[in-house]
Write a protein that holds these residues in place. Sequence first.
Motif, short mmCIF file in Angstrom:
data_model
loop_
_atom_site.label_atom_id
_atom_site.label_comp_id
_atom_site.label_asym_id
_atom_site.label_seq_id
_atom_site.Cartn_x
_atom_site.Cartn_y
_atom_site.Cartn_z
N VAL A 30 10.77 15.30 27.44
CA VAL A 30 9.72 14.70 26.61
C VAL A 30 10.27 14.22 25.28
N ASP A 31 9.67 13.15 24.75
CA ASP A 31 10.07 12.65 23.44
C ASP A 31 9.36 13.43 22.33
N LYS A 32 9.51 12.98 21.09
CA LYS A 32 8.92 13.70 19.94
C LYS A 32 7.40 13.76 20.00
N ALA A 33 6.79 12.80 20.66
CA ALA A 33 5.33 12.77 20.80
C ALA A 33 4.86 13.50 22.06
N ASN A 34 5.75 14.23 22.71
CA ASN A 34 5.46 15.00 23.93
C ASN A 34 5.11 14.10 25.12
N ARG A 35 5.60 12.86 25.12
CA ARG A 35 5.41 11.95 26.26
C ARG A 35 6.57 12.13 27.23
N VAL A 36 6.26 12.11 28.52
CA VAL A 36 7.27 12.28 29.56
C VAL A 36 8.14 11.02 29.62
N VAL A 37 9.45 11.23 29.41
CA VAL A 37 10.40 10.12 29.52
C VAL A 37 11.33 10.31 30.72
N GLY A 38 11.26 11.48 31.34
CA GLY A 38 12.08 11.75 32.52
C GLY A 38 11.84 13.14 33.05
N VAL A 39 12.47 13.44 34.17
CA VAL A 39 12.44 14.79 34.75
C VAL A 39 13.84 15.14 35.22
N ILE A 40 14.09 16.43 35.28
CA ILE A 40 15.35 16.94 35.83
C ILE A 40 14.99 17.99 36.85
N THR A 41 15.54 17.85 38.06
CA THR A 41 15.29 18.80 39.13
C THR A 41 16.55 19.62 39.40
#
Length: 164
Positions: A79-90
């Motif tokens: 997540v970025d500084k605004a808590n928006r999802v920018v990616g995932v890691i599995t």
Amino acid sequence: STTAMLVVCDMISSSLTHDHFKREDFAMLHPGGSLGLKLKKVKNYMKTGALLPRVKPTDSFLNTVKEMNAKRLGITAVVDKANRVVGVITDGDIRRFILSGKDITATKAQDVMTSQPKILQDDESFETAVSVIEKNKITTIFVVDKTKKLLGVIHIHDIIEETF
């Protein structure tokens, strides 16, 4: 005559509710039924707060693995500084990265993440969540609001628990 009266009453009832009574109305009146369960919103089933795995793009590889290990879902949101999802890691991303032979000491979460993750809106139906998970052969999916701000996560075990 009783049967004829039942038929007439059923026809009147059907004609009065046909345009106004929708699947969502039925689900609200019968929340425990299969249709009610399918139409409930994902926000009713997601894990939130301290149970939600998340890291920043600049977090170290080690901190990313620690977060994933602590939350025990096999995945973390980036997540970025605004808590928006920018990616995932599995877990799979971690294994593939380690096997690539690259130096993990200088690696950040953004170097390992999948930048176009599968996500759900919080107002989508539980039925949609099941469909997305099955179609993409994944076990976990993040739930976001309209601005992609992270709200929760749904794991396949949550789905199994609700449906059985």
